[in-house]
Enzyme design. Structure first.
Site, mmCIF file in Angstrom:
data_model
loop_
_atom_site.group_PDB
_atom_site.id
_atom_site.type_symbol
_atom_site.label_atom_id
_atom_site.label_comp_id
_atom_site.label_asym_id
_atom_site.label_seq_id
_atom_site.Cartn_x
_atom_site.Cartn_y
_atom_site.Cartn_z
ATOM 1 C CB SER A 115 39.816 39.953 30.311
ATOM 2 O OG SER A 115 38.873 40.087 29.293
ATOM 3 C CG HIS A 138 37.411 44.238 31.064
ATOM 4 N ND1 HIS A 138 37.291 44.531 29.735
ATOM 5 C CD2 HIS A 138 37.819 42.953 31.118
ATOM 6 C CE1 HIS A 138 37.621 43.474 29.007
ATOM 7 N NE2 HIS A 138 37.951 42.501 29.833
#
Length: 279
Positions: A115, A138
């Site tokens: 992330s 993501h």
């Protein structure tokens, strides 16, 4: 500037009602990963926690990284990462700080850079991955509370943020924006081998390299809290509620909160909750 020609991270305004969270799968992978306990030298910065304020007294902030870089000065810097990610705004701020560092920046992914932590890793002139480490990408992730106008504004902001993140990953890897967008949409975990093949890392560390030395074990109390946080997240419990639960069990509180119970870590209570969640 760093030695690579990297794009600057976006300078978007944080929505007033925005709350970040960390993907539960990334939390689960990170929970049991060992990390070194001390930096190898005074030009090494360690990022071994959630990016941003974790709500229980920890986390990696842009303010702390800026102070560390000021102390290092115009020398080469090594950044060791084992983080499940967290606050995307803090992650971009840290990426920009490293990108602007006047000397060489070496990134070592010790366990997981997920992330927001994966975008920080992209600031490296060199990115080394431990053999069993992961990189996770993501789309922008968070919670915004409000009416339909707040939601629409947040969706527009997140779409712009996804595009800006894709540009950074694409510049680092040589992939097209569309190829990166597909990885972001799929919430992709890349092994060290896959990250190198994708151009998102440069080399897999050898057995004698510092980036593969992750033998130190996490303290039992921290390990228990990580496991519980991951288990609660995988059940869909929001971060704010998870923090409240952990504070109640560990006896920690913010300075502004009244002391409603005795402070102190209760490993038995943590273990009982973890056993209940896993039952």
């Amino acid at each position: 500037m760093s030695l690579r020609d990297l794009p600057a991270g976006p300078d978007f305004q944080r929505p007033a009602t925005y709350q970040f969270d960390t993907p539960s799968d990334a939390l689960a992978k990170w929970a049991d990963m060992p990390s070194p306990t001390t930096a190898s030298d005074n030009t090494t910065i360690m990022m071994l926690d959630i990016i941003g304020d974790d709500g229980i007294g920890g986390g990696v902030s842009a303010k702390r990284i800026a102070a560390a870089l000021r102390a290092i000065g115009n020398r080469d810097v090594t950044v060791q990462i084992n983080s499940p990610g967290g606050d995307m705004f803090e992650g971009i701020a840290i990426y920009n700080l490293l990108r602007a560092h006047p000397a060489e920046v070496s990134i070592e992914v010790l366990g997981i850079a997920a992330s927001a932590a994966s975008i920080i890793a992209m600031a490296g002139d060199h990115i080394r991955m431990a053999p069993s480490s992961f990189l996770m990408l993501h789309n922008a992730w968070g919670v915004v509370i409000g009416n339909r106008h707040d939601m629409a504004e947040a969706a527009t902001l997140f779409e712009r943020f996804d595009g800006a993140l894709a540009d950074i990953y694409a510049a680092r890897s040589g992939k097209t924006r569309a190829e990166i967008a597909a990885l972001l949409d799929a919430e992709t975990f890349l092994t060290a081998q896959e990250a190198v093949a994708a151009g998102l890392a440069d080399i897999i560390a050898g057995e004698t390299d510092a980036a593969s030395d992750v033998s130190a074990q996490v303290r039992p109390d921290i390990l228990a809290k990580r496991r519980i946080d991951a288990a609660l997240a995988q059940q869909g419990i929001p971060r704010s509620e998870r923090r409240m639960m952990l504070k109640q069990i560990t006896g920690t509180r913010n300075a502004a909160e009244p002391a409603t119970h005795d402070a102190g870590f209760d490993p038995a209570a943590l273990r009982q909750l973890l056993d209940t969640l896993q039952a």
